[in-house]
Design a protein around this motif. Structure first.
Motif, PDB file in Angstrom:
ATOM      1  N   GLY A 132     -10.769  14.666  -4.096  1.00 11.01           N
ATOM      2  CA  GLY A 132     -10.817  15.058  -5.382  1.00 11.01           C
ATOM      3  C   GLY A 132      -9.479  14.992  -5.869  1.00 11.01           C
ATOM      4  O   GLY A 132      -8.421  14.919  -5.203  1.00 11.01           O
ATOM      5  N   PRO A 133      -9.192  15.545  -7.394  1.00  6.92           N
ATOM      6  CA  PRO A 133      -7.908  15.326  -7.844  1.00  6.92           C
ATOM      7  C   PRO A 133      -6.925  16.603  -7.181  1.00  6.92           C
ATOM      8  O   PRO A 133      -7.446  17.575  -6.632  1.00  6.92           O
ATOM      9  N   ARG A 134      -5.737  16.427  -7.178  1.00  6.98           N
ATOM     10  CA  ARG A 134      -4.626  17.389  -6.758  1.00  6.98           C
ATOM     11  C   ARG A 134      -3.568  17.137  -7.372  1.00  6.98           C
ATOM     12  O   ARG A 134      -2.972  15.933  -8.062  1.00  6.98           O
ATOM     13  N   PRO A 135      -2.436  18.131  -7.617  1.00  5.08           N
ATOM     14  CA  PRO A 135      -1.365  17.865  -8.338  1.00  5.08           C
ATOM     15  C   PRO A 135      -0.127  17.026  -7.475  1.00  5.08           C
ATOM     16  O   PRO A 135      -0.353  16.833  -6.116  1.00  5.08           O
ATOM     17  N   LEU A 136       0.566  16.286  -8.047  1.00  3.48           N
ATOM     18  CA  LEU A 136       1.549  15.626  -7.509  1.00  3.48           C
ATOM     19  C   LEU A 136       2.702  16.186  -6.778  1.00  3.48           C
ATOM     20  O   LEU A 136       3.511  17.007  -7.723  1.00  3.48           O
ATOM     21  N   ILE A 137       2.712  16.374  -5.545  1.00  2.00           N
ATOM     22  CA  ILE A 137       3.696  17.114  -4.992  1.00  2.00           C
ATOM     23  C   ILE A 137       4.690  16.060  -4.265  1.00  2.00           C
ATOM     24  O   ILE A 137       6.024  16.383  -4.154  1.00  2.00           O
ATOM     25  N   ALA A 153       0.856  -1.171  -0.048  1.00  2.00           N
ATOM     26  CA  ALA A 153       0.026   0.148   0.142  1.00  2.00           C
ATOM     27  C   ALA A 153       0.719   1.308  -0.173  1.00  2.00           C
ATOM     28  O   ALA A 153       0.410   2.223  -0.493  1.00  2.00           O
ATOM     29  N   ARG A 154       1.993   1.116   0.639  1.00  2.00           N
ATOM     30  CA  ARG A 154       2.881   2.359   0.657  1.00  2.00           C
ATOM     31  C   ARG A 154       3.564   2.687  -0.713  1.00  2.00           C
ATOM     32  O   ARG A 154       3.648   3.705  -0.943  1.00  2.00           O
ATOM     33  N   ALA A 155       3.926   1.657  -1.295  1.00  2.00           N
ATOM     34  CA  ALA A 155       4.571   1.662  -2.536  1.00  2.00           C
ATOM     35  C   ALA A 155       3.258   2.317  -3.654  1.00  2.00           C
ATOM     36  O   ALA A 155       3.667   3.208  -4.369  1.00  2.00           O
ATOM     37  N   GLY A 156       2.191   1.604  -3.492  1.00  2.00           N
ATOM     38  CA  GLY A 156       0.928   2.550  -4.353  1.00  2.00           C
ATOM     39  C   GLY A 156       0.632   3.707  -3.909  1.00  2.00           C
ATOM     40  O   GLY A 156       0.102   4.508  -4.938  1.00  2.00           O
ATOM     41  N   ARG A 157       0.861   4.194  -2.770  1.00  2.00           N
ATOM     42  CA  ARG A 157       0.529   5.519  -2.297  1.00  2.00           C
ATOM     43  C   ARG A 157       1.498   6.520  -2.602  1.00  2.00           C
ATOM     44  O   ARG A 157       1.459   7.749  -2.949  1.00  2.00           O
ATOM     45  N   ALA A 158       2.927   6.174  -2.694  1.00  2.00           N
ATOM     46  CA  ALA A 158       4.167   7.104  -2.529  1.00  2.00           C
ATOM     47  C   ALA A 158       4.959   7.028  -3.820  1.00  2.00           C
ATOM     48  O   ALA A 158       5.618   8.109  -3.818  1.00  2.00           O
ATOM     49  N   VAL A 159       5.034   5.828  -4.383  1.00  2.00           N
ATOM     50  CA  VAL A 159       5.788   5.641  -5.624  1.00  2.00           C
ATOM     51  C   VAL A 159       5.230   5.575  -6.971  1.00  2.00           C
ATOM     52  O   VAL A 159       5.495   6.462  -7.974  1.00  2.00           O
ATOM     53  N   LEU A 160       3.952   4.711  -7.223  1.00  2.00           N
ATOM     54  CA  LEU A 160       3.563   4.431  -8.427  1.00  2.00           C
ATOM     55  C   LEU A 160       2.737   5.963  -9.031  1.00  2.00           C
ATOM     56  O   LEU A 160       2.743   5.858 -10.303  1.00  2.00           O
ATOM     57  N   PRO A 161       2.118   6.837  -8.245  1.00  2.00           N
ATOM     58  CA  PRO A 161       1.530   7.843  -8.657  1.00  2.00           C
ATOM     59  C   PRO A 161       2.607   8.663  -9.750  1.00  2.00           C
ATOM     60  O   PRO A 161       1.905   9.170 -10.638  1.00  2.00           O
ATOM     61  N   ARG A 162       3.502   8.910  -9.365  1.00  2.00           N
ATOM     62  CA  ARG A 162       4.593   9.709  -9.922  1.00  2.00           C
ATOM     63  C   ARG A 162       5.054   8.963 -11.251  1.00  2.00           C
ATOM     64  O   ARG A 162       5.050   9.651 -12.371  1.00  2.00           O
ATOM     65  N   TYR A 163       4.902   7.573 -11.219  1.00  2.00           N
ATOM     66  CA  TYR A 163       5.218   6.614 -12.536  1.00  2.00           C
ATOM     67  C   TYR A 163       3.991   6.649 -13.553  1.00  2.00           C
ATOM     68  O   TYR A 163       4.204   7.152 -14.753  1.00  2.00           O
ATOM     69  N   PHE A 164       2.699   6.911 -13.115  1.00  2.00           N
ATOM     70  CA  PHE A 164       1.582   6.856 -13.990  1.00  2.00           C
ATOM     71  C   PHE A 164       1.691   8.400 -14.676  1.00  2.00           C
ATOM     72  O   PHE A 164       1.079   8.618 -15.672  1.00  2.00           O
ATOM     73  N   VAL A 173      -3.034   1.021  -8.272  1.00  2.00           N
ATOM     74  CA  VAL A 173      -3.508   2.239  -8.826  1.00  2.00           C
ATOM     75  C   VAL A 173      -4.583   3.146  -8.304  1.00  2.00           C
ATOM     76  O   VAL A 173      -5.034   4.057  -8.676  1.00  2.00           O
ATOM     77  N   GLU A 174      -5.104   2.866  -7.055  1.00  2.00           N
ATOM     78  CA  GLU A 174      -6.057   3.456  -6.275  1.00  2.00           C
ATOM     79  C   GLU A 174      -5.636   4.687  -6.001  1.00  2.00           C
ATOM     80  O   GLU A 174      -6.551   5.711  -6.264  1.00  2.00           O
ATOM     81  N   THR A 175      -4.661   5.154  -5.227  1.00  2.00           N
ATOM     82  CA  THR A 175      -4.258   6.521  -5.022  1.00  2.00           C
ATOM     83  C   THR A 175      -3.979   7.428  -6.158  1.00  2.00           C
ATOM     84  O   THR A 175      -4.568   8.530  -6.286  1.00  2.00           O
ATOM     85  N   PHE A 176      -3.609   6.844  -7.260  1.00  2.00           N
ATOM     86  CA  PHE A 176      -3.248   7.464  -8.391  1.00  2.00           C
ATOM     87  C   PHE A 176      -4.706   8.104  -9.017  1.00  2.00           C
ATOM     88  O   PHE A 176      -4.921   9.190  -9.462  1.00  2.00           O
TER      89      PHE A 176
END
Length: 471
Positions: A199-204, A127-138, A175-178
């Motif tokens: 809601g959507p937000r920028p990737l910071i 879950a941590r990888a899906g939340r903190a790493v994969l959004p940047r990849y997608f 993919v859930e967090t992204f």
């Protein structure tokens, strides 16, 4: 209120079961070969009398040439394997890649990749990888992020309650967090029960060690380079910690470390009683103060909230841990400043993206002027920051493992903290933040260290220490 929450949870569970049993297959039968600019297929359903829309998002998440091939699926699964399970698990997945290419059944290929990535892995790590790493990849590699956002927005105009994203290629945790927090879907239908979204937000904020897209070829190159990377990091650390300052800069340059300096640094403060100069910079890695010291050509001290024993041993400059108690931290920083130049990072934590977090105003109460410094850190293969307590002590090691680690240091005009027009310490801190953001072309925000750690690590970023009484 509790009844309403229970009803919503029941509806979401019904939606999840319905999509898994019927709708995903229906979407896939309807997809066929579609051009990238065609809208993604969607299906409307009724749950307890309320209308919902389910949008198929696979085609927009992956490149259109072969969206379900082993080559297209490998990078996100490899990122999950390495960041959640370690480099050995990633190596196993890479070794399995030739066999994955030979599998013609898509289901078998997905099951094999999921088994390598998730077998024996704690749910929290995935879950941590899906939340903190994969959004940047997608954000970087998805076929069309804007089309995903448009699909979520247009579907929302047509329904009253829920807009859900459906994917048969990715487990929900990937993919859930992204899709929920950055694209704007209300729910994600996958292999697990979805949770309420935002809601959507920028990737910071994002986390993880790998700074490149791990295609099979790139992942293989990383493992080939890894022994040399470790040796280079050890050599570079030895240069900074063992050699005299007069030769360490040249030796580091020969070892591939680049330092680019802009602006005119201030000369040392005159007189023994004058103390040192206060430098405030944005925070990119633990080596920020080391880079500023190298650009100044003289030693400095620095302060930090989270100081591991290994980081302290490897640092070529004095590092002072702060206690997170305002008066005690003020006393410690003032004591350092009375003895020489001090570099502070008022953000309190690192940020990789082109944003600046809120500046803590304490530094603006220590001297009559502060010298803003804008820093950039370039990492081609490994990021030198982490929110994981067990990995954080290796941050500098990983940054120096890059083939050509680079720092840019830009000295800006001093900002007055006292006298007419200076304003309060909060106003000064905000002014310094805006000056640095303007020099870098970044966006100044009001986000804090707490916000970052709540998102990436699920905690407030507190650091346990038994050294709070150090003076």
């Amino acid at each position: 209120m509790a009844t309403m929450r229970n009803r919503f949870a029941t509806r979401m569970l019904n939606l999840h079961r319905l999509v898994k049993s019927n709708l995903v297959a229906g979407l896939l039968r309807r997809r066929g070969h579609r051009p990238l600019d065609a809208p993604p297929p969607r299906i409307r359903v009724l749950i307890d009398g309320n209308e919902a829309t389910v949008v198929d998002v696979d085609r927009l998440l992956l490149k259109p040439s072969s969206p379900s091939s082993a080559t297209a699926l490998f990078p996100p699964f490899f990122l999950l394997a390495v960041e959640a399970g370690g480099f050995v698990r990633g190596l196993v997945l890479l070794a399995l890649y030739p066999a994955l290419r030979l599998l013609t059944a898509e289901g078998a290929r997905l099951r094999a990749m999921a088994m390598v990535c998730f077998l024996g892995l704690r749910r929290g790590e995935a879950a941590r990888a899906g939340r903190a790493v994969l959004p940047r990849y997608f954000f970087r590699e998805a076929a069309d992020v804007e089309a995903l956002m448009e699909a979520a927005a247009s579907a929302r105009k047509e329904v009253i309650t829920v807009v859900a994203a459906a994917s048969r290629l990715f487990p929900t945790v990937m993919v859930e967090t992204f899709l929920k927090e950055y694209v704007g879907f209300d729910a994600v239908v996958g292999r697990e029960t979805p949770r309420n979204g935002a809601g959507p937000r920028p990737l910071i904020f994002h986390d993880g060690r790998l700074a490149f897209t791990p295609t099979p070829a790139a992942a293989l190159a990383m493992y080939v380079y890894l022994p040399l990377a470790v040796a280079l990091s050890v050599l570079r650390i030895a240069i900074f910690t063992l050699l005299p300052r007069g030769v360490s800069g040249a030796a580091a340059a020969l070892a591939g470390v680049r330092l680019r300096v802009a602006g005119a640094p201030r000369p040392p403060a005159a007189g023994d009683a004058a103390g040192g100069r206060l430098y405030a910079c944005n925070h990119r890695t633990l080596l920020d103060a080391v880079a500023v010291s190298g650009a100044l050509g003289r030693p400095v001290s620095s302060v930090t909230y989270s100081l591991g024993r290994l980081s302290e041993l490897l640092s070529p400059i004095p590092l002072l841990p702060l206690a997170r108690e305002r008066e005690e931290d003020r006393r410690r920083m003032a004591s350092l400043l009375s003895r020489g130049d001090v570099v502070v990072c008022p953000e309190g934590t690192t940020c990789r993206e082109p944003y600046l977090l809120r500046f803590s105003p304490l530094f603006a109460e220590l001297a009559d002027e502060v010298n803003p410094v804008a820093v950039r850190a370039a990492a081609g293969m490994f990021y030198g920051t982490s929110t994981s307590p067990s990995a954080k002590c290796f941050d500098s090691v990983f940054f120096l493992m890059n083939p050509s680690p680079e720092y840019g240091v830009h000295f800006l005009e001093p900002v007055a903290t006292a006298g007419a027009g200076a304003g309060s310490s909060i106003e000064v801190a905000n002014r310094v933040q805006r000056v640095i953001a303007g020099a870098l072309g970044y966006e100044a925000t009001t986000l804090t260290r707490k916000a970052k750690y709540l998102l990436l690590a699920g905690n407030e970023g507190g650091v346990a220490t038994n050294r709070s009484n150090n003076k």
